[in-house]
Structures are given as structure tokens and as C-alpha cells.
Design a protein around this motif. Sequence first.
Motif, PDB file in Angstrom:
ATOM      1  N   TRP A   6       0.861  -1.180   0.000  1.00 30.69           N
ATOM      2  CA  TRP A   6       0.000   0.000   0.000  1.00 30.69           C
ATOM      3  C   TRP A   6       0.897   1.229   0.000  1.00 30.69           C
ATOM      4  O   TRP A   6       1.779   1.360   0.848  1.00 30.69           O
ATOM      5  N   ARG A   7       0.691   2.074  -0.981  1.00 33.48           N
ATOM      6  CA  ARG A   7       1.471   3.310  -1.120  1.00 33.48           C
ATOM      7  C   ARG A   7       2.972   3.026  -1.104  1.00 33.48           C
ATOM      8  O   ARG A   7       3.741   3.651  -0.374  1.00 33.48           O
ATOM      9  N   ASP A   8       3.351   2.028  -1.902  1.00 33.63           N
ATOM     10  CA  ASP A   8       4.756   1.637  -2.108  1.00 33.63           C
ATOM     11  C   ASP A   8       5.451   1.102  -0.857  1.00 33.63           C
ATOM     12  O   ASP A   8       6.673   1.085  -0.787  1.00 33.63           O
ATOM     13  N   ARG A   9       4.681   0.644   0.133  1.00 33.76           N
ATOM     14  CA  ARG A   9       5.265   0.045   1.344  1.00 33.76           C
ATOM     15  C   ARG A   9       4.704  -1.359   1.521  1.00 33.76           C
ATOM     16  O   ARG A   9       3.514  -1.587   1.326  1.00 33.76           O
ATOM     17  N   LEU A  10       5.559  -2.277   1.916  1.00 34.36           N
ATOM     18  CA  LEU A  10       5.152  -3.662   2.155  1.00 34.36           C
ATOM     19  C   LEU A  10       4.701  -3.813   3.604  1.00 34.36           C
ATOM     20  O   LEU A  10       5.442  -3.496   4.540  1.00 34.36           O
ATOM     21  N   TYR A  11       3.483  -4.292   3.789  1.00 34.98           N
ATOM     22  CA  TYR A  11       2.903  -4.529   5.107  1.00 34.98           C
ATOM     23  C   TYR A  11       2.804  -6.030   5.330  1.00 34.98           C
ATOM     24  O   TYR A  11       2.230  -6.740   4.503  1.00 34.98           O
ATOM     25  N   LEU A  12       3.331  -6.515   6.434  1.00 36.32           N
ATOM     26  CA  LEU A  12       3.228  -7.924   6.793  1.00 36.32           C
ATOM     27  C   LEU A  12       2.028  -8.104   7.716  1.00 36.32           C
ATOM     28  O   LEU A  12       1.910  -7.393   8.719  1.00 36.32           O
ATOM     29  N   VAL A  13       1.163  -9.043   7.367  1.00 37.69           N
ATOM     30  CA  VAL A  13      -0.007  -9.324   8.195  1.00 37.69           C
ATOM     31  C   VAL A  13       0.444 -10.180   9.371  1.00 37.69           C
ATOM     32  O   VAL A  13       0.954 -11.276   9.196  1.00 37.69           O
ATOM     33  N   ARG A  14       0.270  -9.666  10.560  1.00 40.58           N
ATOM     34  CA  ARG A  14       0.670 -10.386  11.768  1.00 40.58           C
ATOM     35  C   ARG A  14      -0.432 -11.321  12.244  1.00 40.58           C
ATOM     36  O   ARG A  14      -0.163 -12.386  12.760  1.00 40.58           O
ATOM     37  N   ARG A  15      -1.701 -10.890  12.080  1.00 44.47           N
ATOM     38  CA  ARG A  15      -2.819 -11.787  12.381  1.00 44.47           C
ATOM     39  C   ARG A  15      -4.103 -11.251  11.773  1.00 44.47           C
ATOM     40  O   ARG A  15      -4.245 -10.046  11.547  1.00 44.47           O
ATOM     41  N   VAL A  16      -5.014 -12.168  11.508  1.00 44.25           N
ATOM     42  CA  VAL A  16      -6.344 -11.821  11.007  1.00 44.25           C
ATOM     43  C   VAL A  16      -7.240 -11.615  12.222  1.00 44.25           C
ATOM     44  O   VAL A  16      -7.384 -12.504  13.056  1.00 44.25           O
ATOM     45  N   LEU A  17      -7.828 -10.437  12.328  1.00 41.98           N
ATOM     46  CA  LEU A  17      -8.702 -10.105  13.451  1.00 41.98           C
ATOM     47  C   LEU A  17     -10.147 -10.518  13.180  1.00 41.98           C
ATOM     48  O   LEU A  17     -10.870 -10.887  14.098  1.00 41.98           O
ATOM     49  N   ASP A  18     -10.576 -10.441  11.911  1.00 42.10           N
ATOM     50  CA  ASP A  18     -11.950 -10.794  11.542  1.00 42.10           C
ATOM     51  C   ASP A  18     -12.008 -11.051  10.045  1.00 42.10           C
ATOM     52  O   ASP A  18     -11.173 -10.542   9.284  1.00 42.10           O
ATOM     53  N   LYS A  52     -15.347 -10.040  -0.174  1.00 43.15           N
ATOM     54  CA  LYS A  52     -14.773 -10.682   1.006  1.00 43.15           C
ATOM     55  C   LYS A  52     -13.945  -9.653   1.754  1.00 43.15           C
ATOM     56  O   LYS A  52     -13.133  -8.953   1.156  1.00 43.15           O
ATOM     57  N   PHE A  53     -14.156  -9.576   3.050  1.00 41.58           N
ATOM     58  CA  PHE A  53     -13.512  -8.572   3.891  1.00 41.58           C
ATOM     59  C   PHE A  53     -12.635  -9.238   4.942  1.00 41.58           C
ATOM     60  O   PHE A  53     -12.993 -10.283   5.479  1.00 41.58           O
ATOM     61  N   TRP A  54     -11.507  -8.601   5.213  1.00 37.92           N
ATOM     62  CA  TRP A  54     -10.612  -9.023   6.296  1.00 37.92           C
ATOM     63  C   TRP A  54     -10.232  -7.793   7.098  1.00 37.92           C
ATOM     64  O   TRP A  54      -9.900  -6.755   6.527  1.00 37.92           O
ATOM     65  N   ARG A  55     -10.275  -7.923   8.403  1.00 34.22           N
ATOM     66  CA  ARG A  55      -9.676  -6.904   9.265  1.00 34.22           C
ATOM     67  C   ARG A  55      -8.415  -7.548   9.808  1.00 34.22           C
ATOM     68  O   ARG A  55      -8.467  -8.610  10.435  1.00 34.22           O
ATOM     69  N   VAL A  56      -7.284  -6.918   9.537  1.00 35.26           N
ATOM     70  CA  VAL A  56      -5.997  -7.511   9.885  1.00 35.26           C
ATOM     71  C   VAL A  56      -5.176  -6.558  10.736  1.00 35.26           C
ATOM     72  O   VAL A  56      -5.367  -5.343  10.704  1.00 35.26           O
ATOM     73  N   GLU A  57      -4.264  -7.143  11.472  1.00 30.01           N
ATOM     74  CA  GLU A  57      -3.241  -6.393  12.188  1.00 30.01           C
ATOM     75  C   GLU A  57      -1.978  -6.543  11.343  1.00 30.01           C
ATOM     76  O   GLU A  57      -1.533  -7.669  11.090  1.00 30.01           O
ATOM     77  N   ALA A  58      -1.436  -5.434  10.889  1.00 25.92           N
ATOM     78  CA  ALA A  58      -0.301  -5.489   9.971  1.00 25.92           C
ATOM     79  C   ALA A  58       0.551  -4.245  10.123  1.00 25.92           C
ATOM     80  O   ALA A  58       0.141  -3.267  10.757  1.00 25.92           O
ATOM     81  N   GLY A  59       1.721  -4.286   9.509  1.00 23.21           N
ATOM     82  CA  GLY A  59       2.566  -3.109   9.532  1.00 23.21           C
ATOM     83  C   GLY A  59       3.840  -3.300   8.741  1.00 23.21           C
ATOM     84  O   GLY A  59       4.264  -4.424   8.488  1.00 23.21           O
ATOM     85  N   PRO A  60       4.435  -2.169   8.355  1.00 20.43           N
ATOM     86  CA  PRO A  60       5.748  -2.195   7.732  1.00 20.43           C
ATOM     87  C   PRO A  60       6.802  -2.116   8.831  1.00 20.43           C
ATOM     88  O   PRO A  60       6.841  -1.157   9.589  1.00 20.43           O
ATOM     89  N   GLY A  61       7.582  -3.131   8.982  1.00 21.87           N
ATOM     90  CA  GLY A  61       8.579  -3.118  10.051  1.00 21.87           C
ATOM     91  C   GLY A  61       7.941  -3.317  11.406  1.00 21.87           C
ATOM     92  O   GLY A  61       7.067  -4.149  11.584  1.00 21.87           O
TER      93      GLY A  61
END
Length: 88
Positions: free
Chosen positions: A23-35, A55-64
Amino acid sequence: MSRLYGDPIEVWTRDGEPTQFVWRDRLYLVRRVLDHWVVAREWWKTGDGDPGERKFWRVEAGPGREVGSYELRYDTAGNGWLLLRAWD
């Protein structure tokens, strides 16, 4: 607080679940699926073979080390992903 976006994103999946996205040229790693949920609507159908699903996912994620919550949507008709919402 959440913010609405609707930005197209590139998503990698494993067993049908998102594992990382750009997203916006940054790689986000999904740490867990919340819903995870599926919404089907007749008016979303584009043809006889289209189930009209989103299909919808709410995830906890981040770059670094940064972590946030994000809502991702997969469109079965268009085979595309969007980042719909982000929470601080």
C-alpha cells in the motif's frame, strides 16, 4: 480513530487469507487476522457466473515494527483488492 481510503492494493495470500500487501509503495506484513466476513449482494453481480461477493478481512499489519489495523476487501468479480480503512 479510523480513516477511509478505498485504495487499490497488491495482496499475497496463503490458504485464501492475506499474508502481506503493498500500500502506497510500502510492504505490510499481516501479523494476524482479526476478523473475516463475506457480503453477497444481487446488485454486485456482473454476470451469471459472478456470485456478487465481496470478502472482507480486518488484519493487524505493519511495515517493520509499526503495527495498525486495516480493513481489506477482495472483489470476486473484478479479482481485485482494496484497502478500505485504517485505524490508528
